[in-house]
Design a protein around this motif. Structure first.
Motif, PDB file in Angstrom:
ATOM      1  N   LYS A   6      74.096  55.323  17.313  1.00 20.78           N
ATOM      2  CA  LYS A   6      73.812  56.757  17.472  1.00 20.78           C
ATOM      3  C   LYS A   6      73.483  57.391  16.124  1.00 20.78           C
ATOM      4  N   ASP A   7      74.157  56.938  15.094  1.00 19.30           N
ATOM      5  CA  ASP A   7      73.924  57.423  13.737  1.00 19.30           C
ATOM      6  C   ASP A   7      72.523  57.032  13.261  1.00 19.30           C
ATOM      7  N   ILE A   8      72.189  55.749  13.376  1.00 17.00           N
ATOM      8  CA  ILE A   8      70.903  55.239  12.904  1.00 17.00           C
ATOM      9  C   ILE A   8      69.728  55.887  13.631  1.00 17.00           C
ATOM     10  N   LEU A   9      69.868  56.040  14.944  1.00 12.39           N
ATOM     11  CA  LEU A   9      68.762  56.584  15.744  1.00 12.39           C
ATOM     12  C   LEU A   9      68.702  58.118  15.708  1.00 12.39           C
ATOM     13  N   SER A  23      65.074  36.468  28.730  1.00 16.47           N
ATOM     14  CA  SER A  23      65.255  37.648  29.569  1.00 16.47           C
ATOM     15  C   SER A  23      65.265  38.917  28.729  1.00 16.47           C
ATOM     16  N   LEU A  24      65.957  38.874  27.589  1.00 21.47           N
ATOM     17  CA  LEU A  24      66.006  40.046  26.720  1.00 21.47           C
ATOM     18  C   LEU A  24      64.625  40.354  26.150  1.00 21.47           C
ATOM     19  N   ILE A  25      63.899  39.329  25.733  1.00 21.97           N
ATOM     20  CA  ILE A  25      62.558  39.551  25.181  1.00 21.97           C
ATOM     21  C   ILE A  25      61.645  40.166  26.239  1.00 21.97           C
ATOM     22  N   GLY A  26      61.755  39.673  27.469  1.00 23.75           N
ATOM     23  CA  GLY A  26      60.988  40.272  28.564  1.00 23.75           C
ATOM     24  C   GLY A  26      61.394  41.710  28.812  1.00 23.75           C
ATOM     25  N   ASP A  27      62.687  41.995  28.710  1.00 27.01           N
ATOM     26  CA  ASP A  27      63.173  43.363  28.899  1.00 27.01           C
ATOM     27  C   ASP A  27      62.673  44.293  27.802  1.00 27.01           C
ATOM     28  N   CYS A  28      62.438  43.749  26.600  1.00 28.18           N
ATOM     29  CA  CYS A  28      61.914  44.575  25.510  1.00 28.18           C
ATOM     30  C   CYS A  28      60.507  45.075  25.826  1.00 28.18           C
ATOM     31  N   VAL A  29      59.775  44.315  26.632  1.00 24.90           N
ATOM     32  CA  VAL A  29      58.450  44.759  27.082  1.00 24.90           C
ATOM     33  C   VAL A  29      58.607  45.807  28.177  1.00 24.90           C
ATOM     34  N   LYS A  30      59.527  45.554  29.077  1.00 28.23           N
ATOM     35  CA  LYS A  30      59.749  46.483  30.193  1.00 28.23           C
ATOM     36  C   LYS A  30      60.428  47.764  29.733  1.00 28.23           C
ATOM     37  N   TYR A  31      61.364  47.620  28.800  1.00 31.54           N
ATOM     38  CA  TYR A  31      62.107  48.769  28.267  1.00 31.54           C
ATOM     39  C   TYR A  31      61.953  48.761  26.743  1.00 31.54           C
ATOM     40  N   PRO A  32      60.894  49.348  26.197  1.00 31.10           N
ATOM     41  CA  PRO A  32      60.629  49.276  24.747  1.00 31.10           C
ATOM     42  C   PRO A  32      61.761  49.809  23.876  1.00 31.10           C
ATOM     43  N   HIS A  33      62.619  50.675  24.441  1.00 29.59           N
ATOM     44  CA  HIS A  33      63.722  51.177  23.614  1.00 29.59           C
ATOM     45  C   HIS A  33      64.721  50.078  23.275  1.00 29.59           C
ATOM     46  N   TYR A  34      64.715  48.963  24.020  1.00 26.47           N
ATOM     47  CA  TYR A  34      65.544  47.816  23.654  1.00 26.47           C
ATOM     48  C   TYR A  34      65.120  47.306  22.275  1.00 26.47           C
ATOM     49  N   ALA A  35      63.811  47.143  22.100  1.00 27.24           N
ATOM     50  CA  ALA A  35      63.290  46.681  20.814  1.00 27.24           C
ATOM     51  C   ALA A  35      63.579  47.712  19.721  1.00 27.24           C
ATOM     52  N   GLU A  36      63.479  48.987  20.083  1.00 29.16           N
ATOM     53  CA  GLU A  36      63.777  50.048  19.115  1.00 29.16           C
ATOM     54  C   GLU A  36      65.198  49.907  18.585  1.00 29.16           C
ATOM     55  N   ILE A  37      66.162  49.673  19.474  1.00 31.88           N
ATOM     56  CA  ILE A  37      67.560  49.538  19.073  1.00 31.88           C
ATOM     57  C   ILE A  37      67.770  48.287  18.231  1.00 31.88           C
ATOM     58  N   LEU A  38      67.201  47.157  18.669  1.00 33.65           N
ATOM     59  CA  LEU A  38      67.384  45.891  17.953  1.00 33.65           C
ATOM     60  C   LEU A  38      66.814  45.972  16.541  1.00 33.65           C
ATOM     61  N   VAL A  39      65.599  46.501  16.419  1.00 35.95           N
ATOM     62  CA  VAL A  39      64.965  46.593  15.110  1.00 35.95           C
ATOM     63  C   VAL A  39      65.697  47.599  14.223  1.00 35.95           C
ATOM     64  N   ALA A  40      66.153  48.698  14.805  1.00 38.75           N
ATOM     65  CA  ALA A  40      66.890  49.704  14.027  1.00 38.75           C
ATOM     66  C   ALA A  40      68.162  49.114  13.437  1.00 38.75           C
ATOM     67  N   ASN A  97      68.457  55.628   7.837  1.00 42.45           N
ATOM     68  CA  ASN A  97      67.546  56.095   8.871  1.00 42.45           C
ATOM     69  C   ASN A  97      66.890  57.427   8.512  1.00 42.45           C
ATOM     70  N   GLN A  98      67.324  58.042   7.387  1.00 38.61           N
ATOM     71  CA  GLN A  98      66.631  59.240   6.938  1.00 38.61           C
ATOM     72  C   GLN A  98      65.194  58.916   6.515  1.00 38.61           C
ATOM     73  N   LYS A  99      64.938  57.611   6.295  1.00 39.38           N
ATOM     74  CA  LYS A  99      63.599  57.191   5.891  1.00 39.38           C
ATOM     75  C   LYS A  99      62.681  56.962   7.084  1.00 39.38           C
TER      76      LYS A  99
END
Length: 297
Positions: free
Chosen positions: A184-187, A95-112, A26-28
């Motif tokens: 927590k480390d990655i983000l 439901s999770l995909i819809g939540d990723c639109v409502k709460y974009p940090h969900y997608a941030e965590i999944l992709v990270a 995640n340093q990159k």
């Protein structure tokens, strides 16, 4: 200092502790932006998961958010495969995909997770319910409290009857906590020193609880009512120096105050040897739940 078996592990820093360099992917972040574009197969999967549950515009918004997050990481085809694996194993995919639109940090965590760690991906694939333990940003800002976690772990294992169920509980709890620390480390919520400290606290508490469980199990197996005697376990190496990393083994030494005969004619030394053997086997053996730690005792 000798302690009774009610507080079996006391850890000490030693001159044998070896420091290490831990280079995080995640340093990159924000430095080497990805040029990878999510594949048609990925788009098809998202539509497949969402069709009939989400409107097309919301699905397109989710794809845009996933692409935006992928652009922030060193994202590859392997990362995409990890992300598909995670989403495929979620209980409520749409439901999770819809939540990723409502709460974009969900997608941030999944992709990270998908782009930085196959290990954490495997944890989330195995236990998709763990996602909601890392989905709240405020939870990621809390540190692993040694006293509270120790009490929680003790209460959880004491509520179970069999030795195997207690061991299963320790393995599942460890996976969940490793996922929290890793995210927590990655983000970037925690620095290197705090991450290694939390990994060390986790290993210390789990090891302490497991040794107590093994102690009680041998008492039960041998038909003993009580075992008098004091012992102390000390950690060396990275655990002793609170520098444990994700793949470190743990180095332990046990001391006891004096040898004496027990009510079943065995000596206290023989009893502790049997407890230690059970501990080593339990902490390092592989099962469907994985394993806890490699240990040099």
């Amino acid at each position: 200092e000798i302690k009774s078996h009610e507080h079996p592990l006391k850890f000490s820093k030693t001159i044998f502790s070896i420091s290490f360099v831990f280079v995080k992917q995640n340093q990159k972040l924000h430095r080497n932006k990805s040029t990878y574009k999510l594949s048609a197969a990925f788009h098809e999967k998202i539509f497949q998961f969402s069709a009939g549950y989400l409107p097309p515009d919301k699905i397109e918004s989710a794809l845009t958010i996933f692409q935006s997050e992928a652009d922030r990481h060193f994202f590859t085809s392997e990362s995409e495969a990890n992300l598909i694996r995670i989403l495929s194993n979620m209980f409520e995919k749409a439901s999770l995909i819809g939540d990723c639109v409502k709460y974009p940090h969900y997608a941030e965590i999944l992709v990270a997770i998908a782009s930085n760690s196959n290990y954490l991906t495997d944890i989330l694939v195995r236990n998709p319910e763990y996602f909601y333990s890392i989905a709240n940003p405020s939870d990621l800002k809390t540190k692993l409290d040694e006293d509270l976690f120790s009490k929680k772990l003790k209460a959880r294992t004491e509520s179970l009857k069999s030795f195997s169920s207690k061991l299963h509980a320790l393995r599942t709890i460890k996976r969940n906590e490793i996922l929290k620390i890793g995210v927590k480390d990655i983000l970037g919520y925690e620095g290197l020193e705090e991450v290694t400290k939390q990994l060390s606290v986790l290993a210390k508490i789990i090891s302490a609880q497991l040794f107590s469980i093994c102690f009680d199990e041998v008492i039960y197996k041998r038909g003993l009512k009580k075992v008098n005697g004091n012992y102390c376990i000390i950690s060396l190496g990275k655990l002793g120096g609170c520098e444990l990393n994700y793949s470190s083994d743990i180095d332990l030494i046990i001391f006891y105050d004096y040898n004496h005969k027990l009510s079943n004619s065995k000596s206290y030394e023989e009893f502790l040897t049997e407890v230690t053997h059970l501990f080593i086997e339990s902490i390092s053996s592989h099962s469907g739940d994985g394993f806890l730690y490699r240990v040099d005792f």
